[in-house]
Design a protein around this motif. Structure first.
Motif, PDB file in Angstrom:
ATOM      1  N   PRO A 232       0.813  -1.228   0.000  1.00 49.19           N
ATOM      2  CA  PRO A 232       0.000   0.000   0.000  1.00 49.19           C
ATOM      3  C   PRO A 232       0.845   1.275   0.000  1.00 49.19           C
ATOM      4  CG  PRO A 232      -0.874  -1.593   1.554  1.00 49.19           C
ATOM      5  CD  PRO A 232       0.449  -2.121   1.110  1.00 49.19           C
ATOM      6  N   VAL A 233       1.876   1.309   0.822  1.00 49.42           N
ATOM      7  CA  VAL A 233       2.738   2.493   0.892  1.00 49.42           C
ATOM      8  C   VAL A 233       3.521   2.660  -0.409  1.00 49.42           C
ATOM      9  CG1 VAL A 233       4.592   3.625   2.176  1.00 49.42           C
ATOM     10  CG2 VAL A 233       2.957   2.208   3.378  1.00 49.42           C
ATOM     11  N   ASP A 234       3.918   1.553  -1.013  1.00 50.75           N
ATOM     12  CA  ASP A 234       4.686   1.584  -2.257  1.00 50.75           C
ATOM     13  C   ASP A 234       3.868   2.198  -3.390  1.00 50.75           C
ATOM     14  OD1 ASP A 234       6.865   1.127  -3.924  1.00 50.75           O
ATOM     15  OD2 ASP A 234       6.143  -0.849  -4.521  1.00 50.75           O
ATOM     16  N   VAL A 235       2.585   1.835  -3.484  1.00 50.80           N
ATOM     17  CA  VAL A 235       1.716   2.370  -4.529  1.00 50.80           C
ATOM     18  C   VAL A 235       1.529   3.878  -4.353  1.00 50.80           C
ATOM     19  CG1 VAL A 235      -0.575   2.284  -5.583  1.00 50.80           C
ATOM     20  CG2 VAL A 235       0.511   0.175  -4.841  1.00 50.80           C
ATOM     21  N   VAL A 236       1.262   4.302  -3.121  1.00 46.55           N
ATOM     22  CA  VAL A 236       1.087   5.733  -2.839  1.00 46.55           C
ATOM     23  C   VAL A 236       2.375   6.491  -3.158  1.00 46.55           C
ATOM     24  CG1 VAL A 236       0.658   7.461  -1.042  1.00 46.55           C
ATOM     25  CG2 VAL A 236      -0.689   5.362  -1.092  1.00 46.55           C
ATOM     26  N   LYS A 237       3.498   5.921  -2.766  1.00 49.00           N
ATOM     27  CA  LYS A 237       4.796   6.558  -3.031  1.00 49.00           C
ATOM     28  C   LYS A 237       5.019   6.735  -4.526  1.00 49.00           C
ATOM     29  CE  LYS A 237       8.193   4.271  -3.905  1.00 49.00           C
ATOM     30  NZ  LYS A 237       8.942   3.843  -5.133  1.00 49.00           N
ATOM     31  N   THR A 238       4.729   5.694  -5.311  1.00 46.04           N
ATOM     32  CA  THR A 238       4.928   5.759  -6.758  1.00 46.04           C
ATOM     33  C   THR A 238       4.031   6.813  -7.387  1.00 46.04           C
ATOM     34  OG1 THR A 238       5.539   3.418  -6.840  1.00 46.04           O
ATOM     35  CG2 THR A 238       4.840   4.427  -8.906  1.00 46.04           C
ATOM     36  N   ARG A 239       2.746   6.826  -6.991  1.00 46.66           N
ATOM     37  CA  ARG A 239       1.809   7.806  -7.536  1.00 46.66           C
ATOM     38  C   ARG A 239       2.250   9.238  -7.212  1.00 46.66           C
ATOM     39  NH1 ARG A 239      -3.648   6.153  -8.538  1.00 46.66           N
ATOM     40  NH2 ARG A 239      -3.567   4.076  -9.467  1.00 46.66           N
ATOM     41  N   PHE A 240       2.635   9.462  -5.955  1.00 44.98           N
ATOM     42  CA  PHE A 240       2.980  10.815  -5.513  1.00 44.98           C
ATOM     43  C   PHE A 240       4.272  11.299  -6.160  1.00 44.98           C
ATOM     44  CE2 PHE A 240       4.666  13.957  -2.460  1.00 44.98           C
ATOM     45  CZ  PHE A 240       3.588  14.834  -2.424  1.00 44.98           C
ATOM     46  N   VAL A 241       5.276  10.440  -6.222  1.00 47.68           N
ATOM     47  CA  VAL A 241       6.572  10.807  -6.809  1.00 47.68           C
ATOM     48  C   VAL A 241       6.435  11.096  -8.302  1.00 47.68           C
ATOM     49  CG1 VAL A 241       8.827   9.852  -7.467  1.00 47.68           C
ATOM     50  CG2 VAL A 241       8.039   9.653  -5.113  1.00 47.68           C
ATOM     51  N   ASN A 242       5.584  10.331  -8.991  1.00 47.91           N
ATOM     52  CA  ASN A 242       5.424  10.481 -10.437  1.00 47.91           C
ATOM     53  C   ASN A 242       4.518  11.642 -10.819  1.00 47.91           C
ATOM     54  OD1 ASN A 242       5.764   9.448 -13.226  1.00 47.91           O
ATOM     55  ND2 ASN A 242       3.568   9.052 -13.074  1.00 47.91           N
ATOM     56  N   SER A 243       3.736  12.164  -9.870  1.00 46.84           N
ATOM     57  CA  SER A 243       2.734  13.189 -10.180  1.00 46.84           C
ATOM     58  C   SER A 243       3.370  14.533 -10.530  1.00 46.84           C
ATOM     59  CB  SER A 243       1.794  13.370  -8.982  1.00 46.84           C
ATOM     60  OG  SER A 243       2.520  13.884  -7.872  1.00 46.84           O
ATOM     61  N   PRO A 244       2.767  15.259 -11.506  1.00 45.43           N
ATOM     62  CA  PRO A 244       3.257  16.610 -11.805  1.00 45.43           C
ATOM     63  C   PRO A 244       2.874  17.555 -10.667  1.00 45.43           C
ATOM     64  CG  PRO A 244       1.281  16.104 -13.082  1.00 45.43           C
ATOM     65  CD  PRO A 244       1.671  14.838 -12.380  1.00 45.43           C
ATOM     66  N   PRO A 245       3.553  18.701 -10.548  1.00 45.23           N
ATOM     67  CA  PRO A 245       3.249  19.647  -9.466  1.00 45.23           C
ATOM     68  C   PRO A 245       1.771  20.036  -9.453  1.00 45.23           C
ATOM     69  CG  PRO A 245       5.267  20.282 -10.576  1.00 45.23           C
ATOM     70  CD  PRO A 245       4.672  19.161 -11.383  1.00 45.23           C
ATOM     71  N   GLY A 246       1.140  19.960  -8.287  1.00 39.01           N
ATOM     72  CA  GLY A 246      -0.255  20.383  -8.136  1.00 39.01           C
ATOM     73  C   GLY A 246      -1.282  19.278  -8.248  1.00 39.01           C
ATOM     74  N   GLN A 247      -0.911  18.084  -8.726  1.00 40.74           N
ATOM     75  CA  GLN A 247      -1.905  17.015  -8.869  1.00 40.74           C
ATOM     76  C   GLN A 247      -2.419  16.554  -7.510  1.00 40.74           C
ATOM     77  OE1 GLN A 247      -0.767  13.742 -11.376  1.00 40.74           O
ATOM     78  NE2 GLN A 247      -2.594  12.550 -10.927  1.00 40.74           N
ATOM     79  N   TYR A 248      -1.505  16.396  -6.574  1.00 39.74           N
ATOM     80  CA  TYR A 248      -1.877  16.034  -5.206  1.00 39.74           C
ATOM     81  C   TYR A 248      -1.310  17.092  -4.260  1.00 39.74           C
ATOM     82  CZ  TYR A 248      -2.506  11.444  -7.420  1.00 39.74           C
ATOM     83  OH  TYR A 248      -2.883  10.424  -8.251  1.00 39.74           O
TER      84      TYR A 248
END
Length: 307
Positions: A232-248
């Motif tokens: 679960p933490v790995d998926v969140v980490k991947t999504r957040f790290v890959n996101s462009p500025p402002g998405q999350y």
């Protein structure tokens, strides 16, 4: 780790750090396509356009990537991955025994479970802060696609470092440190402590000798336990790290967005490739690590005898 060694002289700290770095790089080269497949499956669902490719399963993701973007895409981000292992794995694995001994000093001859966990927390935490920029670049290079006319954000490893630093600031290279710290603390503790305990139990109960079969079984079990706890933490980490500025707006916002839009199973996206990758990575790394330590100490003894 624990148990009798092939040499009467225990491996020194530099030998452990060097062996861990080399073993981790070998494991990374062999298992990197599985890691790329894991990243693509984890970010699947972010792009809701009809043109977006849907990946199905581990082999399906690997074959689809190879067909649509070329076989070399499976190794996109490998230089950053190797840089990560040199700066990250060499410390978290190579320093584990030394830190464990520090926490056990003056208490007992055999390290307690608490000392093992404390060592895993310490080495994992320190290694994350040092290696985080390599993680950010690796994930972004693995995630980017040139399909459907999309222009890749980065042309290579060092281009990615430069663009991230200039457009997002130096802090951009440490983006996602919190989820990555959480993930790697879980991974480090579970992976190293489980491997240590399994190896110790197998050797003490004389089920297996402290050799390759013992290292293989211990590493495989450690890989499965680690994948279950860290997914679960790995998926969140991947999504957040890959996101462009402002998405999350934050890590919790990323997790809540996933939960509300995709449901709780989204936190286990890419579980099979995660296990295949982490399980095989663990087996290759620990087997190479143990053998390298022994061979280096043997060669050191041979040189000493010769002189």
């Amino acid at each position: 780790m624990v148990g009798p060694t092939a040499s009467d002289v225990p491996p020194t700290m530099p030998v452990k750090i060097f062996s861990a770095g080399v073993a981790a790089c070998v494991a990374d080269v062999i298992t990197f396509p599985l890691d790329t497949a894991k990243v693509r499956l984890q970010i699947q669902g972010e792009c809701q356009t009809s043109r977006a490719i849907r990946y199905k399963g581990v082999l399906g993701t690997v074959t689809t990537l190879a067909k649509t973007e070329g076989p070399m895409k499976l190794y996109s981000g490998l230089p950053a991955g190797l840089q990560r292992q040199i700066s990250f794995a060499s410390l978290r694995i190579g320093l584990y025994d030394t830190v464990q001994e520090f926490f056990s000093t003056g208490k007992q001859t055999t390290a307690s479970l608490g000392s093992k966990i404390a060592a895993g927390l310490t080495t994992g935490g320190v290694a994350v802060f040092i290696g985080q920029p390599t993680e950010v670049v690796k994930v972004r290079l693995q995630a980017q696609s040139h399909l459907h006319g999309l222009k890749p954000r980065y042309t290579g490893t060092y281009n990615a470092y430069r663009i991230i630093a200039t457009t997002e600031g130096l802090t951009g290279l440490w983006k996602g440190t919190t989820p990555n710290l959480t993930r790697n603390v879980i991974i480090n503790c579970t992976e190293l402590v489980t491997y240590d305990l399994m190896k110790e139990a197998l050797v003490k109960k004389k089920l297996l000798a402290d050799d390759l079969p013992c290292h293989f079984v211990s590493a495989l079990i450690a890989g499965f336990c680690t994948t279950v706890l860290s997914s679960p933490v790995d998926v969140v980490k991947t999504r957040f790290v890959n996101s462009p500025p402002g998405q999350y707006t934050s890590v919790p916002n990323c997790a809540m967005t996933m939960l509300t839009k995709e449901g709780p199973l989204a936190f286990f996206k890419g579980f099979v490739p995660s296990f295949l990758r982490l399980g095989s990575w663990n087996v290759i790394m620990f087997v190479c690590f143990e053998q390298l330590k022994r061979e280096l100490m043997k060669s050191g003894q041979t040189v000493n005898c010769a002189t």
